[in-house]
Design an enzyme around this catalytic site. Structure first.
Site, PDB file in Angstrom:
ATOM      1  N   SER A   7       4.813   1.597  -7.300  1.00 11.55           N
ATOM      2  CA  SER A   7       3.771   0.488  -7.835  1.00 11.55           C
ATOM      3  C   SER A   7       3.254  -0.439  -6.647  1.00 11.55           C
ATOM      4  O   SER A   7       3.866  -1.112  -5.888  1.00 11.55           O
ATOM      5  CB  SER A   7       4.732  -0.733  -8.724  1.00 11.55           C
ATOM      6  N   HIS A  32       0.900   3.845  -9.051  1.00  6.51           N
ATOM      7  CA  HIS A  32       1.012   3.050 -10.226  1.00  6.51           C
ATOM      8  C   HIS A  32       0.187   1.462  -9.612  1.00  6.51           C
ATOM      9  O   HIS A  32       0.673   0.736  -8.999  1.00  6.51           O
ATOM     10  CB  HIS A  32       2.327   2.826 -10.616  1.00  6.51           C
ATOM     11  N   ASP A  34      -0.659  -2.207 -11.327  1.00  9.45           N
ATOM     12  CA  ASP A  34      -0.373  -2.959 -12.345  1.00  9.45           C
ATOM     13  C   ASP A  34      -1.355  -4.085 -12.368  1.00  9.45           C
ATOM     14  O   ASP A  34      -1.377  -5.069 -11.615  1.00  9.45           O
ATOM     15  CB  ASP A  34       1.055  -3.559 -11.944  1.00  9.45           C
ATOM     16  N   MET A  36      -2.610  -7.295 -14.575  1.00 12.60           N
ATOM     17  CA  MET A  36      -2.090  -8.111 -15.498  1.00 12.60           C
ATOM     18  C   MET A  36      -3.228  -9.365 -15.390  1.00 12.60           C
ATOM     19  O   MET A  36      -3.647  -9.924 -14.518  1.00 12.60           O
ATOM     20  CB  MET A  36      -0.873  -8.858 -14.637  1.00 12.60           C
ATOM     21  N   HIS A  65      -1.807   0.590 -15.307  1.00 16.98           N
ATOM     22  CA  HIS A  65      -0.989   0.030 -16.399  1.00 16.98           C
ATOM     23  C   HIS A  65      -1.779  -1.385 -16.674  1.00 16.98           C
ATOM     24  O   HIS A  65      -1.435  -2.359 -16.123  1.00 16.98           O
ATOM     25  CB  HIS A  65       0.517  -0.214 -15.937  1.00 16.98           C
ATOM     26  N   MET A  67      -1.602  -4.529 -18.383  1.00 17.96           N
ATOM     27  CA  MET A  67      -0.861  -5.506 -19.155  1.00 17.96           C
ATOM     28  C   MET A  67      -1.722  -6.748 -19.485  1.00 17.96           C
ATOM     29  O   MET A  67      -1.717  -7.762 -18.912  1.00 17.96           O
ATOM     30  CB  MET A  67       0.344  -6.120 -18.107  1.00 17.96           C
ATOM     31  N   MET A 136       8.765   0.510 -20.762  1.00 15.43           N
ATOM     32  CA  MET A 136       9.156  -0.566 -19.898  1.00 15.43           C
ATOM     33  C   MET A 136      10.652  -0.892 -19.826  1.00 15.43           C
ATOM     34  O   MET A 136      11.179  -1.017 -20.861  1.00 15.43           O
ATOM     35  CB  MET A 136       8.426  -1.881 -20.336  1.00 15.43           C
ATOM     36  N   ASP A 174       9.327   2.533 -16.058  1.00 13.12           N
ATOM     37  CA  ASP A 174       8.993   1.233 -15.190  1.00 13.12           C
ATOM     38  C   ASP A 174       9.777   0.142 -15.158  1.00 13.12           C
ATOM     39  O   ASP A 174       9.800  -0.581 -16.272  1.00 13.12           O
ATOM     40  CB  ASP A 174       7.416   1.029 -15.667  1.00 13.12           C
ATOM     41  N   GLY A 196       8.423  -0.190  -7.690  1.00 17.28           N
ATOM     42  CA  GLY A 196       7.778  -1.178  -6.804  1.00 17.28           C
ATOM     43  C   GLY A 196       8.643  -1.491  -5.473  1.00 17.28           C
ATOM     44  O   GLY A 196       8.678  -1.113  -4.316  1.00 17.28           O
ATOM     45  N   SER A 197       9.626  -2.422  -5.990  1.00 13.01           N
ATOM     46  CA  SER A 197      10.401  -3.173  -4.706  1.00 13.01           C
ATOM     47  C   SER A 197      11.091  -2.092  -4.094  1.00 13.01           C
ATOM     48  O   SER A 197      11.606  -2.331  -2.816  1.00 13.01           O
ATOM     49  CB  SER A 197      11.373  -4.303  -5.217  1.00 13.01           C
TER      50      SER A 197
HETATM   51  C1  DX5 Z   1       6.198  -5.008 -13.961  1.00 12.18           C
HETATM   52  C2  DX5 Z   1       5.443  -3.796 -13.525  1.00 12.18           C
HETATM   53  C3  DX5 Z   1       6.203  -3.036 -12.574  1.00 12.18           C
HETATM   54  C4  DX5 Z   1       6.771  -3.344 -11.458  1.00 12.18           C
HETATM   55  C5  DX5 Z   1       7.934  -2.587 -11.143  1.00 12.18           C
HETATM   56  O1  DX5 Z   1       5.622  -5.940 -14.801  1.00 12.18           O
HETATM   57  O2  DX5 Z   1       4.620  -3.142 -14.627  1.00 12.18           O
HETATM   58  O3  DX5 Z   1       5.188  -1.637 -12.353  1.00 12.18           O
HETATM   59  O4  DX5 Z   1       5.947  -3.368 -10.252  1.00 12.18           O
HETATM   60  O5  DX5 Z   1       8.472  -3.270 -10.104  1.00 12.18           O
HETATM   61  P1  DX5 Z   1      10.189  -2.885  -9.676  1.00 12.18           P
HETATM   62  O6  DX5 Z   1      10.214  -1.622  -9.322  1.00 12.18           O
HETATM   63  O7  DX5 Z   1      10.241  -3.568  -8.536  1.00 12.18           O
HETATM   64  O8  DX5 Z   1      10.860  -3.371 -11.036  1.00 12.18           O
HETATM   65 ZN    ZN Z   2       3.834  -1.183 -14.283  1.00 13.77          ZN
END
Ligand code: DX5
Ligand code: ZN
Length: 220
Positions: A7, A32, A34, A36, A65, A67, A136, A174, A196-197
């Site tokens: 991500s 990926h 994100d 938002m 994705h 959101m 999720m 995710d 992501g992290s």
């Molecule tokens: C959260 C996102 C994820 C996020 C995941 O709203 O949809 O894709 O980046 O990050 P980690 O892997 O750090 O939970």
């Molecule tokens: Zn995501």
């Protein structure tokens, strides 16, 4: 087979090109992204211009994705910007079947994203119109949150619903996934693993992707 989908939310936005090359080198196949809007989720991130630039920069699968509220207004635009996969939230779209069909007609894989508090049963009528479901395992909005443990059961429930119907719908998961739980989510039925992290947090994205692939390979 499973794929790792880093991500970009946790990447260094000033060095995206470098970050993308590194995750690809580590063995990731999907990027990926994100998106938002500050309404559907409290956070605001990136949009169409960034996806257009990413498309020029990589041949990796771009997975957007969304959101955002009223995702039907933008879903096809993300395909036109270069996305190969686009997911919209079941909680955000009252004409989901129409949006999924439009994404497919525009030439991308259509997905439905579902929040931790929303039951899998709500997907029953749209499974056959979906190429993938994005389950999720945290409440969307931010990276770096903890994996919600009830997601394993939810994954299994979703896997059964897909198998019972003889569908090929893929499952993406995710939120809160790292080398310590990736094997368990793959075992429970996830095929596309967003992280992501865990990928970008340590500053060694190629190695972190490799580590996750190794940790999950036990189930392949
Ligand atoms: C959260 C996102 C994820 C996020 C995941 O709203 O949809 O894709 O980046 O990050 P980690 O892997 O750090 O939970
Ligand atoms: Zn995501």
């Amino acid at each position: 087979m499973f794929e790792i989908a880093p991500s970009l939310l946790s990447a260094d936005f000033t060095r995206l090109d470098e970050e993308i090359r590194a995750v690809k080198e580590g063995g990731a196949t999907v990027l990926h992204v994100d998106v938002m809007d500050g309404h559907f989720v409290p956070n605001i991130t990136i949009g169409l211009p960034v996806v257009k630039s990413l498309r020029k920069a990589t041949d990796m699968i771009i997975d957007c994705h969304l959101m955002i509220t009223e995702p039907s207004r933008y879903a096809v635009q993300f395909v036109e910007a270069g996305a190969d996969m686009v997911s919209v939230h079941v909680e955000a779209d009252v004409h989901l079947q129409r949006t999924l069909t439009a994404i497919r007609e525009a030439g991308a894989k259509a997905g439905v994203a579902i929040n931790p508090g929303t039951p899998v049963s709500l997907l029953e009528e749209v499974l056959s119109f979906s190429d993938f479901i994005l389950l999720m395992s945290v409440n969307p909005g931010f990276g770096g949150q903890s994996f919600i443990e009830t997601s394993y059961d939810k994954l299994r429930k979703l896997r059964s619903a897909i198998t019972e119907r003889g569908l090929q719908t893929r499952i993406e998961i995710d939120g809160g996934i790292d080398a310590s739980n990736v094997a368990k989510v793959v075992e429970a039925g996830a095929e596309i693993i967003v992280a992501g992290s865990a990928v970008f947090g340590a500053g060694t994205p190629a190695e972190s992707v490799k580590e996750m692939i190794d940790a999950a390979t036990v189930w392949v």
